[in-house]
Design an enzyme around this catalytic site. Structure first.
Site, PDB file in Angstrom:
ATOM      1  N   CYS A 152       0.823  -1.217   0.000  1.00 47.28           N
ATOM      2  CA  CYS A 152       0.000   0.000   0.000  1.00 47.28           C
ATOM      3  C   CYS A 152       0.855   1.264   0.000  1.00 47.28           C
ATOM      4  O   CYS A 152       1.804   1.381   0.777  1.00 47.28           O
ATOM      5  CB  CYS A 152      -0.913  -0.019   1.233  1.00 47.28           C
ATOM      6  SG  CYS A 152      -1.972   1.423   1.399  1.00 47.28           S
ATOM      7  N   CYS A 158      -0.921   5.626   7.262  1.00 51.23           N
ATOM      8  CA  CYS A 158      -2.231   5.133   7.696  1.00 51.23           C
ATOM      9  C   CYS A 158      -2.067   4.216   8.900  1.00 51.23           C
ATOM     10  O   CYS A 158      -1.139   3.409   8.959  1.00 51.23           O
ATOM     11  CB  CYS A 158      -2.900   4.386   6.545  1.00 51.23           C
ATOM     12  SG  CYS A 158      -4.466   3.597   6.981  1.00 51.23           S
ATOM     13  N   CYS A 161      -2.797  -0.645   8.957  1.00 52.39           N
ATOM     14  CA  CYS A 161      -1.907  -1.815   8.902  1.00 52.39           C
ATOM     15  C   CYS A 161      -0.608  -1.503   9.630  1.00 52.39           C
ATOM     16  O   CYS A 161      -0.117  -0.376   9.592  1.00 52.39           O
ATOM     17  CB  CYS A 161      -1.596  -2.191   7.461  1.00 52.39           C
ATOM     18  SG  CYS A 161      -3.017  -2.793   6.522  1.00 52.39           S
ATOM     19  N   CYS A 251      -8.043   1.027  -0.666  1.00 52.45           N
ATOM     20  CA  CYS A 251      -7.452   0.221   0.398  1.00 52.45           C
ATOM     21  C   CYS A 251      -7.091  -1.147  -0.153  1.00 52.45           C
ATOM     22  O   CYS A 251      -7.986  -1.936  -0.479  1.00 52.45           O
ATOM     23  CB  CYS A 251      -8.430   0.093   1.570  1.00 52.45           C
ATOM     24  SG  CYS A 251      -7.816  -0.952   2.909  1.00 52.45           S
ATOM     25  N   GLN A 332     -17.620 -11.963  10.529  1.00 51.23           N
ATOM     26  CA  GLN A 332     -16.193 -11.986  10.208  1.00 51.23           C
ATOM     27  C   GLN A 332     -15.934 -11.338   8.847  1.00 51.23           C
ATOM     28  O   GLN A 332     -16.691 -11.545   7.900  1.00 51.23           O
ATOM     29  CB  GLN A 332     -15.679 -13.428  10.205  1.00 51.23           C
ATOM     30  CG  GLN A 332     -15.788 -14.131  11.551  1.00 51.23           C
ATOM     31  CD  GLN A 332     -14.818 -13.607  12.590  1.00 51.23           C
ATOM     32  OE1 GLN A 332     -14.058 -12.673  12.337  1.00 51.23           O
ATOM     33  NE2 GLN A 332     -14.855 -14.185  13.769  1.00 51.23           N
ATOM     34  N   TYR A 381     -22.828 -16.911  22.600  1.00 52.19           N
ATOM     35  CA  TYR A 381     -22.510 -15.711  21.820  1.00 52.19           C
ATOM     36  C   TYR A 381     -22.720 -16.031  20.334  1.00 52.19           C
ATOM     37  O   TYR A 381     -21.869 -15.732  19.485  1.00 52.19           O
ATOM     38  CB  TYR A 381     -21.075 -15.241  22.052  1.00 52.19           C
ATOM     39  CG  TYR A 381     -20.700 -14.956  23.486  1.00 52.19           C
ATOM     40  CD1 TYR A 381     -20.940 -13.714  24.057  1.00 52.19           C
ATOM     41  CD2 TYR A 381     -20.095 -15.924  24.284  1.00 52.19           C
ATOM     42  CE1 TYR A 381     -20.573 -13.438  25.370  1.00 52.19           C
ATOM     43  CE2 TYR A 381     -19.737 -15.666  25.592  1.00 52.19           C
ATOM     44  CZ  TYR A 381     -19.970 -14.425  26.138  1.00 52.19           C
ATOM     45  OH  TYR A 381     -19.606 -14.159  27.433  1.00 52.19           O
ATOM     46  N   ASP A 451     -17.561 -17.593  21.380  1.00 49.68           N
ATOM     47  CA  ASP A 451     -16.982 -16.595  20.466  1.00 49.68           C
ATOM     48  C   ASP A 451     -17.430 -15.213  20.941  1.00 49.68           C
ATOM     49  O   ASP A 451     -18.261 -14.565  20.309  1.00 49.68           O
ATOM     50  CB  ASP A 451     -17.432 -16.856  19.029  1.00 49.68           C
ATOM     51  CG  ASP A 451     -16.743 -15.936  18.031  1.00 49.68           C
ATOM     52  OD1 ASP A 451     -15.750 -15.290  18.400  1.00 49.68           O
ATOM     53  OD2 ASP A 451     -17.212 -15.848  16.885  1.00 49.68           O
ATOM     54  N   CYS A 478     -11.177 -12.907  19.229  1.00 49.05           N
ATOM     55  CA  CYS A 478     -10.454 -11.883  18.473  1.00 49.05           C
ATOM     56  C   CYS A 478      -9.480 -11.126  19.376  1.00 49.05           C
ATOM     57  O   CYS A 478      -8.816 -10.201  18.928  1.00 49.05           O
ATOM     58  CB  CYS A 478     -11.432 -10.906  17.829  1.00 49.05           C
ATOM     59  SG  CYS A 478     -12.495 -10.040  19.005  1.00 49.05           S
TER      60      CYS A 478
END
Length: 528
Positions: A152, A158, A161, A251, A332, A381, A451, A478
């Site tokens: 990128c 930015c 990332c 992006c 996701q 969840y 989850d 996550c």
């Protein structure tokens, strides 16, 4: 086998959803900040990032945080320093130890590789460490990706990332270490008993994978607008190290259809910017609806569109399964890796219970569950039903549980869309403190999928889980730090009640977000 066959390949790849609505307001936290001050503030324990603290402690070679809060920062804001990067923090930022400054002060610098000598400009101080911008790489590491080969053009400016300057193989090594460190730091009491962390499962694609992005923009300054000096509005993501928006035209980690939608949305915002009194956040999400007239085909034909209304319905396919959900809700964002993730979860759910026999205590209570087979599945969840629906095969009954009525409605609809029997699979709404109340499955024959959101499981949930004691648990997260914390909380509760507890069968990361610091954790537990 239940569910529809996988849909046929897409027939079009550029379309915008109808009924585009105005973007939702930008959260206050994303508003532009004042210019950085040269004044050094008084520091307290609240200034410590807990996860970063563990990384700094390890770099300094101490086993505890022994920093004197009265020690002032050894330099001023905007001072430039040449430092050598010693390690990467779990945030993806580099850590440089300064033994001759402030009794071992640490500098936190983004977009670097361990071993590099860099020039960095200090801009903020915390307790025992300071943040700095990368000014120049003086001596690059051999494994640094050349600037011309970075994915990128906005990388380094930015904040989206953190790892594009590192090879994908090195990203996988880094993320495996992040998972290991999380359990070492947040499940410390049990870390020595845990199995080695497995290698991270790679994403099939490392670019153009994100099916959802949320760019921001700010309204024009009325003073500049009236004076005729207004500049083109900045539409994009937050700048690294700043609370200002960086203009982003494309992006590279978003899917092509999302980037096509972003081009259209940018033009609309620029055209109508004078009508906005406040800034806003745009929603751009890929959807794969069935082409009208092909509904009866097996499989149906789908197309790709970019949805911009958070209330509109998204259609997403995970293998042969179809999921419909509101565009503004959680699902996701890397569809390419979902078959691999779900396949692994399925495999872990059906591991033989006897696999824990070798490490289990020899008491009668510890071996009772080994005489059973897992026949029932609880999806806690459950959201829109992703795991409950895709993992239903092989179970006598499946029950998904949620505290969100909207999610339960979504999951129930997806059950019907996939032609699953409501006699064997169902979704139930319950309060957080009664989430196991309507589960009448025998615990010794029940597997549990967890989850939760980033904050992890609540104390009430863990208390109920210990009261129920499912034979198998697969915990998807996550946030591996809260996942590890919950493991320690679960085992502590078991031991407090005199229960044998659980054996951790496996811990593995999944790379749902290539080029970023984020890693999904999957942990498998078997009741002793």
């Amino acid at each position: 086998m239940s569910g529809s066959p996988a849909p046929s390949p897409v027939i079009s790849d550029v379309a915008m959803s109808a009924g585009t609505s105005a973007p939702t307001p930008v959260p206050k936290a994303e508003a532009p900040a004042m210019k950085r001050s040269k004044k050094v503030k008084k520091l307290t324990k609240k200034d410590i990032d807990e996860v970063l603290m563990h990384d700094i402690v390890e770099l300094r070679g101490h086993n505890h945080w022994d920093w004197d809060p009265k020690t002032p920062p050894p330099f001023q804001n905007f001072e430039e320093l040449e430092v050598t990067i010693g390690s990467l923090a779990q945030s993806g930022e580099g850590l440089a130890l300064l033994p001759d400054r402030g009794e071992g002060w640490v500098l936190v610098v983004p977009f670097v590789v361990p071993g590099e000598k860099v020039k960095a400009r200090v801009y903020r101080h915390n307790w025992g460490y300071s943040h700095a911008d990368l000014v120049e790489v003086i001596q690059p590491a051999e494994n640094r990706i050349a600037k011309d080969n970075i994915l990128c053009k906005y990388f380094g400016a930015c904040a989206g990332c953190q790892l594009q300057h590192i090879s994908y193989a090195d990203q996988m090594k880094f993320k495996r270490q992040v998972v290991e460190n999380a359990f070492k730091n947040y499940a410390e009491k049990y870390f020595a008993t845990l199995p080695p962390v497995d290698p991270v499962s790679q994403s099939p694609i490392q670019s153009n994978y994100r099916t959802k992005i949320t760019p921001h923009f700010e309204a024009l300054n009325p003073k500049h607008q009236s004076a005729g000096t207004a500049q083109p509005v900045q539409i994009g993501f937050m700048q690294a190290g700043k609370r200002r928006i960086l203009d982003i035209e494309e992006c590279p980690i978003a899917t092509p259809i999302v980037n096509a939608g972003m081009k259209v949305m940018r033009a609309e915002v620029q055209k109508n910017i004078a009508t906005y009194k406040k800034g806003a956040t745009m929603l751009l999400r890929e959807s794969n609806p069935i082409v009208p007239g092909t509904e009866s085909e097996n499989p149906p034909t789908t197309t790709k569109i970019c949805v911009t209304d958070h209330k509109e319905t998204i259609t997403e396919w995970v293998g042969k399964f179809r999921f419909d959900y509101p565009a503004g809700s959680f699902f996701q964002n890397n569809n390419a890796i979902l078959p691999s993730l779900i396949g692994y979860v399925q495999q872990q759910l059906h591991l033989p219970l006897a696999s824990s026999a070798t490490s289990a205590p020899t008491s009668a209570t510890s071996t009772s569950s080994l005489n059973h087979e897992i026949k029932y599945l609880v999806d806690a969840y459950c959201g829109s039903g992703l795991f409950g629906i895709t993992c239903h095969e092989g179970f006598k009954k499946v029950l998904g549980v949620e505290i969100s009525a909207a999610s339960i409605s979504c999951a129930t609809n997806n059950l019907v869309l996939n032609k699953l029997s409501t006699e064997t699979t169902a979704f139930h709404l319950d309060d957080a403190d009664k989430i196991f109340a309507h589960i009448d499955f025998p615990s010794a024959e029940t597997a549990l999928i967890i989850d939760p959101p980033r904050k992890g499981c609540s104390d009430e949930f863990l208390d109920q889980m210990v009261a129920f004691l499912p034979a198998r648990v697969v915990y998807v997260s996550c946030n591996v730090q809260t996942q590890a914390r919950d493991l320690q909380g679960l085992l502590d509760r078991c031991h407090a009640k005199g229960l044998p507890g659980y054996k951790v069968e496996a811990i593995r990361g999944f790379d749902l977000f290539p080029q970023t610091r984020h890693v999904e954790g999957v942990m498998t537990l078997t009741r002793l």
